[in-house]
Design an enzyme around this catalytic site. Structure first.
Site, PDB file in Angstrom:
ATOM      1  N   HIS A 225       0.885  -1.183   0.000  1.00 44.16           N
ATOM      2  CA  HIS A 225       0.000   0.000   0.000  1.00 44.16           C
ATOM      3  C   HIS A 225       0.916   1.225   0.000  1.00 44.16           C
ATOM      4  CE1 HIS A 225      -3.453   2.453   0.609  1.00 44.16           C
ATOM      5  NE2 HIS A 225      -3.822   2.111   1.836  1.00 44.16           N
ATOM      6  N   HIS A 264      -1.969  -2.507  -9.592  1.00 45.32           N
ATOM      7  CA  HIS A 264      -3.001  -1.962  -8.711  1.00 45.32           C
ATOM      8  C   HIS A 264      -4.166  -2.933  -8.662  1.00 45.32           C
ATOM      9  CE1 HIS A 264      -5.852   0.831  -6.909  1.00 45.32           C
ATOM     10  NE2 HIS A 264      -4.790   1.506  -6.519  1.00 45.32           N
ATOM     11  N   ASP A 315       2.382   5.811  -6.617  1.00 47.71           N
ATOM     12  CA  ASP A 315       3.644   5.818  -5.870  1.00 47.71           C
ATOM     13  C   ASP A 315       4.868   5.935  -6.777  1.00 47.71           C
ATOM     14  OD1 ASP A 315       2.482   5.661  -3.362  1.00 47.71           O
ATOM     15  OD2 ASP A 315       2.278   3.492  -3.484  1.00 47.71           O
TER      16      ASP A 315
HETATM   17  N1  ACO Z   1       5.615  -6.309 -10.155  1.00 45.31           N
HETATM   18  C1  ACO Z   1       5.677  -7.534 -10.692  1.00 45.31           C
HETATM   19  N2  ACO Z   1       4.661  -8.407 -10.670  1.00 45.31           N
HETATM   20  C2  ACO Z   1       3.530  -7.994 -10.070  1.00 45.31           C
HETATM   21  C3  ACO Z   1       3.394  -6.717  -9.496  1.00 45.31           C
HETATM   22  C4  ACO Z   1       4.496  -5.864  -9.557  1.00 45.31           C
HETATM   23  N3  ACO Z   1       4.440  -4.652  -9.027  1.00 45.31           N
HETATM   24  N4  ACO Z   1       2.158  -6.610  -8.977  1.00 45.31           N
HETATM   25  C5  ACO Z   1       1.533  -7.759  -9.202  1.00 45.31           C
HETATM   26  N5  ACO Z   1       2.364  -8.597  -9.870  1.00 45.31           N
HETATM   27  C6  ACO Z   1       2.076  -9.951 -10.315  1.00 45.31           C
HETATM   28  C7  ACO Z   1       2.001 -10.897  -9.134  1.00 45.31           C
HETATM   29  O1  ACO Z   1       3.250 -11.454  -8.824  1.00 45.31           O
HETATM   30  C8  ACO Z   1       1.024 -11.911  -9.643  1.00 45.31           C
HETATM   31  O2  ACO Z   1       1.701 -12.761 -10.539  1.00 45.31           O
HETATM   32  P1  ACO Z   1       1.338 -14.325 -10.615  1.00 45.31           P
HETATM   33  O3  ACO Z   1      -0.099 -14.391 -11.045  1.00 45.31           O
HETATM   34  O4  ACO Z   1       2.297 -14.842 -11.617  1.00 45.31           O
HETATM   35  O5  ACO Z   1       1.543 -14.875  -9.232  1.00 45.31           O
HETATM   36  C9  ACO Z   1       0.033 -11.103 -10.453  1.00 45.31           C
HETATM   37  O6  ACO Z   1       0.747  -9.944 -10.859  1.00 45.31           O
HETATM   38  C10 ACO Z   1      -1.193 -10.674  -9.651  1.00 45.31           C
HETATM   39  O7  ACO Z   1      -0.742 -10.096  -8.419  1.00 45.31           O
HETATM   40  P2  ACO Z   1      -1.699  -9.859  -7.181  1.00 45.31           P
HETATM   41  O8  ACO Z   1      -0.848  -9.546  -5.989  1.00 45.31           O
HETATM   42  O9  ACO Z   1      -2.669 -10.983  -7.040  1.00 45.31           O
HETATM   43  O10 ACO Z   1      -2.524  -8.614  -7.670  1.00 45.31           O
HETATM   44  P3  ACO Z   1      -3.262  -7.604  -6.742  1.00 45.31           P
HETATM   45  O11 ACO Z   1      -4.339  -6.990  -7.528  1.00 45.31           O
HETATM   46  O12 ACO Z   1      -3.657  -8.259  -5.469  1.00 45.31           O
HETATM   47  O13 ACO Z   1      -2.061  -6.596  -6.440  1.00 45.31           O
HETATM   48  C11 ACO Z   1      -0.804  -4.812  -5.707  1.00 45.31           C
HETATM   49  C12 ACO Z   1      -2.144  -5.261  -6.309  1.00 45.31           C
HETATM   50  C13 ACO Z   1      -0.708  -5.361  -4.256  1.00 45.31           C
HETATM   51  C14 ACO Z   1      -0.775  -3.288  -5.676  1.00 45.31           C
HETATM   52  C15 ACO Z   1       0.367  -5.356  -6.558  1.00 45.31           C
HETATM   53  O14 ACO Z   1       0.240  -4.939  -7.890  1.00 45.31           O
HETATM   54  C16 ACO Z   1       1.720  -4.989  -5.986  1.00 45.31           C
HETATM   55  O15 ACO Z   1       2.231  -5.686  -5.111  1.00 45.31           O
HETATM   56  N6  ACO Z   1       2.329  -3.878  -6.483  1.00 45.31           N
HETATM   57  C17 ACO Z   1       3.584  -3.394  -5.925  1.00 45.31           C
HETATM   58  C18 ACO Z   1       3.321  -2.597  -4.643  1.00 45.31           C
HETATM   59  C19 ACO Z   1       2.764  -1.235  -4.933  1.00 45.31           C
HETATM   60  O16 ACO Z   1       3.211  -0.532  -5.836  1.00 45.31           O
HETATM   61  N7  ACO Z   1       1.781  -0.843  -4.092  1.00 45.31           N
HETATM   62  C20 ACO Z   1       1.142   0.496  -4.217  1.00 45.31           C
HETATM   63  C21 ACO Z   1      -0.345   0.349  -4.472  1.00 45.31           C
HETATM   64  S1  ACO Z   1      -1.086   1.888  -4.899  1.00 45.31           S
HETATM   65  C22 ACO Z   1      -1.113   2.812  -3.505  1.00 45.31           C
HETATM   66  O17 ACO Z   1      -1.113   2.335  -2.393  1.00 45.31           O
HETATM   67  C23 ACO Z   1      -1.152   4.325  -3.730  1.00 45.31           C
END
Ligand code: ACO
Length: 379
Positions: A225, A264, A315
């Site tokens: 987050h 996201h 971010d």
């Molecule tokens: N980099 C690489 N791979 C990613 C990323 C990323 N940033 N985000 C998701 N993925 C991949 C996951 O590894 C997963 O792959 P898989 O299916 O092969 O296992 C797939 O995409 C789906 O990921 P989930 O975690 O299930 O997707 P979700 O919708 O739950 O995730 C999240 C959203 C938590 C924001 C995720 O994209 C993430 O971890 N991003 C990085 C952290 C980040 O930037 N957070 C800021 C959010 S915005 C804010 O707070 C203002």
């Protein structure tokens, strides 16, 4: 023995993905992000953060008189209880500023005259005070953690200019203030994100606003987050410059690493906020001489889109903007708190206006029923 009532229909979505968990009139992500009906793009173009904070708290953009009155109340509230500074100074130097801001808000609650009044009016008074106090606590801790004397607050600066002044001890340029101001507008609100939902859960038990905010800070801290904005420069630095960025990103993806600042839960084809702030981050990088970071970021963006169909979230440019402004990484997520306090407060009052305890069910995956072996009871 009483039986638990079974849900009428069992609906289960891990991480509550796609679940409508409540109603809100504060903002929507449908058709582009809008705060109380206004597109964020327009708010960023025409308003400053104090105006948007007022919109968050009171539901309408302020008239000039309402804005002046709001800013006067906020300026008057720019003070911390006497005991807080020695407490901050006594904390270990390496404590995370997010942990410190969580502690500070908890301490502030003990000195707030409205702490036990959860009426909408009292909650707005408390929210205004936190809006004034949180930046001071962040800046004071920043200086105290370096063994330096905090900068005294001023009453003649808006929120963005004031925070820059508190951190630097001198006024920022109008361009810097504008860029920082836009970042605060974009961080203010985002419907049922994890920290806002946390605040709503807490107050749904009829707990108080400060408790909801303290819990929300804890939720925001995590790297999935708000904590992601502190990891962005680690990513950009680790990528090793424009020449190495593509190879680095491909290697990181091959290792299944998450690239912080991308992806996201709700936006799968891009976050409008990231597009808005990118222009400011590029502008400030040009002035600060950190354009190599922008070039590196651009290459990472291209690779992420091509390889993963994944796009930056807010971010991603925010971390780079703050870096270009010369702000130190550990205060990036506390800056998010300074802004999101407005959205949290709006949601807390909205939750309480039509409250129902938030208490979902869990799907049991534990052992089948079993008996405790009989033996003689002992203390
Ligand atoms: N980099 C690489 N791979 C990613 C990323 C990323 N940033 N985000 C998701 N993925 C991949 C996951 O590894 C997963 O792959 P898989 O299916 O092969 O296992 C797939 O995409 C789906 O990921 P989930 O975690 O299930 O997707 P979700 O919708 O739950 O995730 C999240 C959203 C938590 C924001 C995720 O994209 C993430 O971890 N991003 C990085 C952290 C980040 O930037 N957070 C800021 C959010 S915005 C804010 O707070 C203002």
């Amino acid at each position: 023995m009483s039986a638990a009532s079974a849900p009428a229909t069992e609906i289960y979505s891990p991480g509550l993905e796609g679940v409508i968990a409540g109603e809100t009139a504060v903002s929507t992500v449908e058709g582009g992000l809008r705060y109380r009906g206004y597109p964020v793009t327009e708010l960023c173009q025409y308003c400053n953060f104090d105006e948007v904070a007022f919109l968050m708290l009171y539901g309408e953009l302020p008239t000039p008189k309402q804005l002046t009155d709001f800013q006067s109340r906020v300026s008057a509230a720019r003070k911390l209880p006497e005991c807080l500074r020695p407490l901050l100074a006594a904390l270990p130097r390496n404590v995370s500023p997010m942990d410190v801001i969580r502690t500070s808000i908890s301490v502030l609650s003990h000195f707030d005259p409205d702490v036990n009044d959860s009426s909408p009016e009292a909650n707005l008074r408390k929210a205004e005070r936190l809006y004034a106090q949180i930046p001071l606590a962040v800046a004071d801790q920043f200086h105290l953690s370096k063994g330096k004397t905090p900068v005294a607050p001023r009453s003649d600066l808006g929120a963005a200019a004031h925070f820059m002044y508190l951190v630097r001890g001198k006024e920022a340029t109008p361009e810097e203030v504008r860029a920082f101001d836009v970042s605060l507008i974009l961080y203010a609100e985002h419907e049922f994100n994890a920290s806002t939902f946390t605040a709503r859960v807490v107050v749904s038990t009829e707990s108080d606003l400060h408790s909801g905010v303290v819990a929300a800070v804890g939720a925001l801290k995590g790297r999935l987050h708000g904590g992601a904005n502190e990891k962005v420069m680690d990513v950009v630095n680790a990528a090793g410059g424009p020449k190495n960025a593509e190879a680095w990103t491909l290697a990181a993806l091959a290792k299944k690493e998450r690239i912080m600042g991308f992806g996201h839960r709700v936006y799968k084809s891009g976050d409008v906020r990231a597009g808005v702030l990118k222009a400011y981050s590029a502008q400030m990088a040009g002035i600060a001489g950190t354009s190599a970071a922008e070039e590196t970021a651009e290459i990472i963006e291209t690779v992420m889109a091509r390889e993963k169909n994944m796009y930056p979230n807010l971010d991603w440019p925010a971390g780079r903007l703050y870096h270009a402004l010369g702000l130190e990484i550990p205060i990036y997520t506390p800056i998010f708190v300074m802004s999101r306090i407005t959205g949290w407060a709006a949601h807390i009052n909205e939750q309480l206006a039509k409250n129902r305890l938030i208490r979902p069910r869990g799907r049991y995956t534990g052992p089948d029923v079993r008996s405790v072996p009989a033996k003689t009871w002992s203390a």
